[in-house]
Design a protein around this motif. Sequence first.
Motif, PDB file in Angstrom:
ATOM      1  N   LEU A  45     -14.524   3.268  14.515  1.00 47.55           N
ATOM      2  CA  LEU A  45     -13.450   4.249  14.416  1.00 47.55           C
ATOM      3  C   LEU A  45     -12.084   3.647  14.728  1.00 47.55           C
ATOM      4  O   LEU A  45     -11.117   3.833  13.979  1.00 47.55           O
ATOM      5  CB  LEU A  45     -13.741   5.413  15.367  1.00 47.55           C
ATOM      6  N   ASN A  46     -11.987   2.912  15.824  1.00 46.71           N
ATOM      7  CA  ASN A  46     -10.694   2.363  16.224  1.00 46.71           C
ATOM      8  C   ASN A  46     -10.217   1.237  15.303  1.00 46.71           C
ATOM      9  O   ASN A  46      -9.015   1.104  15.040  1.00 46.71           O
ATOM     10  CB  ASN A  46     -10.763   1.848  17.667  1.00 46.71           C
ATOM     11  N   SER A  47     -11.143   0.425  14.806  1.00 46.88           N
ATOM     12  CA  SER A  47     -10.737  -0.702  13.969  1.00 46.88           C
ATOM     13  C   SER A  47     -10.402  -0.277  12.537  1.00 46.88           C
ATOM     14  O   SER A  47      -9.652  -0.980  11.847  1.00 46.88           O
ATOM     15  CB  SER A  47     -11.836  -1.768  13.934  1.00 46.88           C
ATOM     16  N   LEU A  48     -10.904   0.863  12.094  1.00 43.72           N
ATOM     17  CA  LEU A  48     -10.566   1.348  10.750  1.00 43.72           C
ATOM     18  C   LEU A  48      -9.291   2.174  10.733  1.00 43.72           C
ATOM     19  O   LEU A  48      -8.652   2.305   9.686  1.00 43.72           O
ATOM     20  CB  LEU A  48     -11.710   2.202  10.185  1.00 43.72           C
ATOM     21  N   SER A  49      -8.918   2.748  11.865  1.00 42.69           N
ATOM     22  CA  SER A  49      -7.757   3.639  11.922  1.00 42.69           C
ATOM     23  C   SER A  49      -6.585   2.962  12.605  1.00 42.69           C
ATOM     24  O   SER A  49      -6.759   2.081  13.452  1.00 42.69           O
ATOM     25  CB  SER A  49      -8.126   4.931  12.662  1.00 42.69           C
ATOM     26  N   GLY A  50      -5.402   3.404  12.215  1.00 43.93           N
ATOM     27  CA  GLY A  50      -4.190   2.854  12.820  1.00 43.93           C
ATOM     28  C   GLY A  50      -3.425   3.850  13.653  1.00 43.93           C
ATOM     29  O   GLY A  50      -2.497   3.486  14.380  1.00 43.93           O
ATOM     30  N   ASN A  51      -3.783   5.130  13.561  1.00 44.86           N
ATOM     31  CA  ASN A  51      -3.103   6.168  14.325  1.00 44.86           C
ATOM     32  C   ASN A  51      -4.030   7.366  14.479  1.00 44.86           C
ATOM     33  O   ASN A  51      -5.162   7.380  13.963  1.00 44.86           O
ATOM     34  CB  ASN A  51      -1.783   6.580  13.652  1.00 44.86           C
ATOM     35  N   ALA A  52      -3.533   8.409  15.167  1.00 48.02           N
ATOM     36  CA  ALA A  52      -4.364   9.578  15.461  1.00 48.02           C
ATOM     37  C   ALA A  52      -4.782  10.320  14.196  1.00 48.02           C
ATOM     38  O   ALA A  52      -5.908  10.826  14.096  1.00 48.02           O
ATOM     39  CB  ALA A  52      -3.620  10.522  16.400  1.00 48.02           C
ATOM     40  N   VAL A  65     -13.046   8.936   2.140  1.00 49.59           N
ATOM     41  CA  VAL A  65     -11.693   9.145   2.674  1.00 49.59           C
ATOM     42  C   VAL A  65     -10.668   8.532   1.724  1.00 49.59           C
ATOM     43  O   VAL A  65     -10.737   7.349   1.404  1.00 49.59           O
ATOM     44  CB  VAL A  65     -11.555   8.520   4.082  1.00 49.59           C
ATOM     45  N   ASP A  66      -9.740   9.350   1.301  1.00 45.37           N
ATOM     46  CA  ASP A  66      -8.716   8.905   0.356  1.00 45.37           C
ATOM     47  C   ASP A  66      -7.468   8.483   1.120  1.00 45.37           C
ATOM     48  O   ASP A  66      -6.517   9.261   1.293  1.00 45.37           O
ATOM     49  CB  ASP A  66      -8.396  10.035  -0.631  1.00 45.37           C
ATOM     50  N   ASN A  67      -7.483   7.255   1.621  1.00 49.11           N
ATOM     51  CA  ASN A  67      -6.341   6.716   2.355  1.00 49.11           C
ATOM     52  C   ASN A  67      -6.313   5.206   2.160  1.00 49.11           C
ATOM     53  O   ASN A  67      -7.273   4.513   2.519  1.00 49.11           O
ATOM     54  CB  ASN A  67      -6.454   7.070   3.847  1.00 49.11           C
ATOM     55  N   GLU A  68      -5.234   4.692   1.593  1.00 47.40           N
ATOM     56  CA  GLU A  68      -5.167   3.273   1.253  1.00 47.40           C
ATOM     57  C   GLU A  68      -5.203   2.377   2.476  1.00 47.40           C
ATOM     58  O   GLU A  68      -5.769   1.282   2.447  1.00 47.40           O
ATOM     59  CB  GLU A  68      -3.919   2.982   0.423  1.00 47.40           C
ATOM     60  N   ASN A  69      -4.586   2.805   3.583  1.00 42.81           N
ATOM     61  CA  ASN A  69      -4.594   1.983   4.797  1.00 42.81           C
ATOM     62  C   ASN A  69      -6.021   1.818   5.334  1.00 42.81           C
ATOM     63  O   ASN A  69      -6.437   0.713   5.706  1.00 42.81           O
ATOM     64  CB  ASN A  69      -3.703   2.614   5.870  1.00 42.81           C
ATOM     65  N   ILE A  70      -6.755   2.916   5.358  1.00 47.23           N
ATOM     66  CA  ILE A  70      -8.137   2.853   5.842  1.00 47.23           C
ATOM     67  C   ILE A  70      -8.984   2.014   4.912  1.00 47.23           C
ATOM     68  O   ILE A  70      -9.796   1.182   5.348  1.00 47.23           O
ATOM     69  CB  ILE A  70      -8.710   4.281   5.984  1.00 47.23           C
ATOM     70  N   ARG A  71      -8.804   2.186   3.609  1.00 48.85           N
ATOM     71  CA  ARG A  71      -9.614   1.445   2.648  1.00 48.85           C
ATOM     72  C   ARG A  71      -9.324  -0.055   2.684  1.00 48.85           C
ATOM     73  O   ARG A  71     -10.230  -0.874   2.528  1.00 48.85           O
ATOM     74  CB  ARG A  71      -9.375   1.996   1.238  1.00 48.85           C
TER      75      ARG A  71
END
Length: 379
Positions: free
Chosen positions: A34-41, A201-207
């Motif tokens: 979870l933490n390594s795939l996400s950059g913010n809340a 999940v449709d988010n380029e940063n996460i992908r």
Amino acid sequence: MTYEFLQQYWWFLVSLLGALLVFMMFVQGANSVLNSLSGNADERRMIINSTGRKWELTFTTLVTFGGAFFASFPLFYSTSFGGAYWLWMIILFTFVLQAVSYEFQNKLGNFLGARTFQWFLIINGILGPLLLGVAVATFFNGANFIVDKSSIFDGASPIISKWANGSHGLDALLNGWNLIFGLAVFFLARILGILYVLNNVDNENIRSRASVRLVGNLVPFLVFFLVSLGHILLQDGYAVEPQSGNIYLEEYKYFYNFVEVWPLAVMLLVGVVLFLYGSVTPIFKSSYLRGIWPAGIGTVLVVLSLLLCAGWNNTAYYPSTADLQSSLTITNSCSSEFTLGVMSVVSLIIPFVLAYIVYVWRLMDRKKITKEDIAGEAY
């Protein structure tokens, strides 16, 4: 249907449920990164809302797996769940943490804060697959128990199965081969979780982060999986003499199982190819987002072939390291012919249940999760 057919049939069903459970642990795998795939809340909430749609299916599969084992092979249930209870209690406790975390992290009056419950999800994502893998590894490496059916007539202590030491399952964590197998399941769950998030999940940063994390988890998984598979194929296995029921050690037993029951070897190879295709393609082709499906089907085939190898072809599926003749086989640990027969009729509804799950899954995933969606979500 003969009694022998019913025994083999129910071992297949239990193995299939176990294989589906391993696939469904993509929920735990996604939470562990979870933490390594996400950059913010907001990105964390997108991932949690994605896995939050499926966590109940994983929990239900776990309960169904345990229930099917109890009904079809009650001696295993009483021996493992009743003897190695510390190991199983820790596994179940982490799943309770998961359920509480999904339900309460964003509720009013949550004095612990959302991040505390998110860390509970991460704990479940790490310990759940690892410890479940260790428990499954005992199917090949054995466990420390004694079975004495004559003790049922002991009025003071009518207990058939007894653990041979005071650890009650925690000794499985001291076996290096069990830990290697558990780490293989842990990294497998993380890979499946990353592939699921890529697709859902449709988010380029996460992908973009997910494709990098795939490499970091695929390499150690392949190492631990190949070492575990090589050990299983080359180790002495626990064979059963069909007429007498006598259990003895046989060189390369599991390797011979794959040779003699060759469809299991084909299933294993097909599963490995599908898994590699689904997990490697997104690394080199960023537009490919459906890797969870070939990798998931491959996972089910590989785990199913291993579990069937552990019990079919006159093999003791739960060996005892304390007393060889106490080892559990499909024949000496199953329910009565009547019970298995009645349950087999009930099992005919399973395809309809699976079809309903597929239908509901498609409805939930009709639209990918975006940043705009999380405002109205529960998690």
